[in-house]
Design an enzyme around this catalytic site. Structure first.
Site, PDB file in Angstrom:
ATOM      1  N   LYS A 176       0.838  -1.201   0.000  1.00 52.01           N
ATOM      2  CA  LYS A 176       0.000   0.000   0.000  1.00 52.01           C
ATOM      3  C   LYS A 176       0.875   1.254   0.000  1.00 52.01           C
ATOM      4  O   LYS A 176       2.057   1.199   0.373  1.00 52.01           O
ATOM      5  CB  LYS A 176      -0.862   0.020   1.275  1.00 52.01           C
ATOM      6  CG  LYS A 176      -2.031  -0.920   1.247  1.00 52.01           C
ATOM      7  CD  LYS A 176      -2.878  -0.740   2.495  1.00 52.01           C
ATOM      8  CE  LYS A 176      -4.045  -1.705   2.513  1.00 52.01           C
ATOM      9  NZ  LYS A 176      -5.041  -1.464   1.453  1.00 52.01           N
ATOM     10  N   ARG A 233     -10.571 -11.363   1.451  1.00 54.84           N
ATOM     11  CA  ARG A 233     -11.367 -12.439   0.864  1.00 54.84           C
ATOM     12  C   ARG A 233     -10.617 -13.769   0.912  1.00 54.84           C
ATOM     13  O   ARG A 233     -11.226 -14.834   0.947  1.00 54.84           O
ATOM     14  CB  ARG A 233     -11.777 -12.058  -0.560  1.00 54.84           C
ATOM     15  CG  ARG A 233     -10.636 -11.863  -1.505  1.00 54.84           C
ATOM     16  CD  ARG A 233     -11.016 -11.049  -2.737  1.00 54.84           C
ATOM     17  NE  ARG A 233     -11.039  -9.611  -2.493  1.00 54.84           N
ATOM     18  CZ  ARG A 233     -11.359  -8.701  -3.416  1.00 54.84           C
ATOM     19  NH1 ARG A 233     -11.679  -9.086  -4.635  1.00 54.84           N
ATOM     20  NH2 ARG A 233     -11.366  -7.422  -3.113  1.00 54.84           N
TER      21      ARG A 233
HETATM   22  N1  BES Z   1      -8.438  -3.587   4.122  1.00 58.71           N
HETATM   23  C1  BES Z   1      -8.520  -3.165   2.768  1.00 58.71           C
HETATM   24  C2  BES Z   1      -9.816  -2.396   2.474  1.00 58.71           C
HETATM   25  C3  BES Z   1      -9.912  -1.026   3.051  1.00 58.71           C
HETATM   26  C4  BES Z   1      -9.351   0.048   2.401  1.00 58.71           C
HETATM   27  C5  BES Z   1     -10.590  -0.814   4.238  1.00 58.71           C
HETATM   28  C6  BES Z   1      -9.449   1.323   2.947  1.00 58.71           C
HETATM   29  C7  BES Z   1     -10.695   0.444   4.755  1.00 58.71           C
HETATM   30  C8  BES Z   1     -10.123   1.517   4.116  1.00 58.71           C
HETATM   31  C9  BES Z   1      -8.464  -4.364   1.849  1.00 58.71           C
HETATM   32  O1  BES Z   1      -7.692  -5.414   2.276  1.00 58.71           O
HETATM   33  C10 BES Z   1      -7.895  -3.885   0.565  1.00 58.71           C
HETATM   34  O2  BES Z   1      -6.760  -3.525   0.538  1.00 58.71           O
HETATM   35  N2  BES Z   1      -8.717  -3.891  -0.484  1.00 58.71           N
HETATM   36  C11 BES Z   1      -8.325  -3.434  -1.761  1.00 58.71           C
HETATM   37  C12 BES Z   1      -8.856  -4.391  -2.774  1.00 58.71           C
HETATM   38  C13 BES Z   1      -8.288  -4.213  -4.150  1.00 58.71           C
HETATM   39  C14 BES Z   1      -6.819  -4.583  -4.158  1.00 58.71           C
HETATM   40  C15 BES Z   1      -9.055  -5.072  -5.125  1.00 58.71           C
HETATM   41  C16 BES Z   1      -8.894  -2.041  -1.981  1.00 58.71           C
HETATM   42  O3  BES Z   1     -10.022  -1.777  -1.531  1.00 58.71           O
HETATM   43  O4  BES Z   1      -8.207  -1.208  -2.556  1.00 58.71           O
HETATM   44 MN    MN Z   2      -5.670  -5.238   1.674  1.00 56.98          MN
END
Ligand code: BES
Ligand code: MN
Ligand code: ZN
Length: 497
Positions: A278, A352
């Site tokens: 990230k 997931r």
């Molecule tokens: N934990 C995150 C989702 C999230 C993002 C929660 C911001 C709260 C605030 C999750 O694991 C994630 O990183 N999801 C990605 C999915 C994508 C890679 C398809 C996302 O939402 O960007």
């Molecule tokens: Mn994630």
């Protein structure tokens, strides 16, 4: 916080703070009684214009020495006759805040006669006591000095009618139990990820046992999960020094023949994104990525205190998502416990991956329904903001029940479709499916569609709580949502709402 119900005349009550309603420029009935008792002090204050006209505005008046009511807190309700439950919740939150600022040790709540949607006295009392009990939550675990506890210790609800007062009593006890679960959820969410590890979640789960004989806890470590074939869950913890844990908390409140409600929580104790790292800004917030798990543990605590005659299993899929030499790489293919293979195109779509094995594991409890909760996608925040969690389900009945529970507890959800037409987005050239949709559209839904492939054998709902589980910015912290929604659902299933 202690709650009691009193049937004394308003004028005779003794309290550090009497809370009364004002409707635009008119004093409520209870306020008029106090106004008379204190020679027009309340109406004079009102005339002065010191109470704002916006709903939720408050004005604290200090009464003359030796008064039975040391303070009177005027609360602006606004013009309308009845309030929505959501408006009532935010109103009560401002009231609780104002009572705390006033330093009163007890309060007399005279707001019971407000007309709130078509909520029953029990439901209104439940929400009020949830809010008051929750308002004393303070995070102080990682400060060098503990914060002093709140001085507010006792709330009396004035309720002249005997039959109603019994309902109010029950509602207050329920609200207290809900807030007690919320405190666990908030604390786990607020704790930093160097303390709140998968093992810590397992320890907290084991401690829940002490609140009820009906609870039992099993914890599986990585070797046990390997034996079960949970290749998907284990791919997430591969880059971390912290061992993944699969935690099952069983609550047996009914005959063994009664199929349980299974709750599953995403417990990513820190989400760096893994090799699909990230961006740095705001990454600290990814310690909240275990709020689904924290919700499950909080609800199990509430359930134990409510002693409900139902069977419930809480499952937590806990892991830390880190880059490292053993970490999963984009393009890796893993085999889930269900036998389905997954091409991991993005290691940041890890929620997931832990949930799908937990969904397969859940089948062994022969569930009546399965509800999973997860801070799963940023896309869900884009779609719904911070007001509602996203609900996706293969059952209209379960969806309706959850939507209604969210509405009644002012902890709302909103349904999103998971039509088959979205499924091809998960096609992979190298495995049964990819772990992300092709393109960034409908990201909350494609995540739901992924989970659906593992929830074939039972009624299932998925709550994407990414937007509701915590507050961002200056007031950063866990909200304990959707503990209230789920507690309401369980109370309804036990016919005690
Ligand atoms: N934990 C995150 C989702 C999230 C993002 C929660 C911001 C709260 C605030 C999750 O694991 C994630 O990183 N999801 C990605 C999915 C994508 C890679 C398809 C996302 O939402 O960007
Ligand atoms: Mn994630
Ligand atoms: Zn995540």
């Amino acid at each position: 916080m202690q709650f009691s119900v009193s049937r004394s005349p308003v004028a005779e009550e003794k309290t550090a703070c009497a809370i009364v309603a004002v409707h635009a420029t008119r004093l409520s009935e209870e306020a008029q009684i106090l106004d008379k008792l204190y020679n027009g002090h309340l109406s004079q204050a009102l005339k002065s214009g010191d109470l704002a006209s916006k709903r939720g505005a408050t004005l604290s008046l200090f009464m003359p020495k030796a008064s039975r009511h040391k303070r009177v807190l005027l609360v602006q309700i606004g013009k309308g006759k009845s309030l929505s439950i959501v408006a009532f919740k935010s109103l009560m939150q401002s009231v609780a805040k104002a009572v705390h600022t006033s330093n009163a040790s007890s309060a007399l709540n005279l707001l019971l006669s407000l007309d709130v949607d078509d909520s029953s006295p029990r439901a209104i009392a439940r929400l009020q006591s949830t809010i008051f009990s929750d308002s004393v939550y303070k995070y102080s675990e990682t400060f060098s000095k503990q914060k002093p506890p709140s001085v507010l210790k006792r709330i009396t609800l004035n309720c002249p009618d005997t039959a109603t007062s019994r309902q109010v009593q029950i509602g207050c006890a329920q609200g207290k139990a809900i807030a007690s679960g919320m405190a666990i959820t908030k604390n786990l969410g607020d704790l930093p990820a160097n303390i709140c590890t998968p093992s810590h979640l397992a320890e907290v789960a084991k401690k829940l046992k002490t609140s009820s004989k009906r609870l039992s806890v099993q914890v599986l470590g990585e070797p046990a999960m390997e034996k079960l074939g949970m290749g998907s869950l284990l791919s997430v913890s591969a880059g971390s020094a912290e061992e993944a844990k699969l935690i099952a908390v069983q609550y047996k409140g009914a005959a063994a023949s009664k199929k349980p409600i299974v709750l599953i929580g995403k417990g990513i104790t820190f989400d760096t994104g893994g090799i699909s790292l990230k961006a740095g800004a705001g990454m600290d917030e990814m310690k909240f990525d275990m709020c689904g798990a924290a919700t499950v543990l909080g609800v199990m605590q509430t359930l134990a205190e409510l002693d409900l005659p139902i069977n419930v299993v809480g499952i937590v899929a806990a892991a830390e998502n880190m880059p490292g030499s053993k970490a999963t790489k984009p393009g890796d293919v893993v085999t889930s416990m269900s036998g389905q293979t997954i091409e991991i195109l993005n290691t940041d779509a890890e929620g997931r991956l832990v949930l799908c094995d937990a969904l397969t594991y859940a089948a062994r409890f022969k569930p009546d329904v399965v509800i999973d909760m997860a801070t799963l996608t940023g896309a869900c925040i884009v779609a719904l903001g911070f007001e509602a969690c996203g609900l996706m389900s293969n059952s209209d009945k379960l969806s309706e029940d959850l939507l209604a529970s969210g509405q009644a507890s002012a902890d709302r959800a909103w349904r999103l479709p998971i039509w088959d037409e979205y499924q091809p987005s998960l096609d992979s050239n190298f495995a049964d499916m990819a772990n992300i949709g092709n393109g960034r559209w409908a990201g909350a839904i494609t995540a739901g569609c992924f989970l659906q492939r593992f929830a074939k054998d039972y009624q299932w709902a998925h709550l994407d709580i990414a937007g509701v589980a915590w507050n961002m910015g200056k007031n950063k912290g866990a909200t304990a949502r959707p503990v209230a929604l789920l507690s309401e659902y369980l109370l309804r299933r036990a016919k005690q709402a």
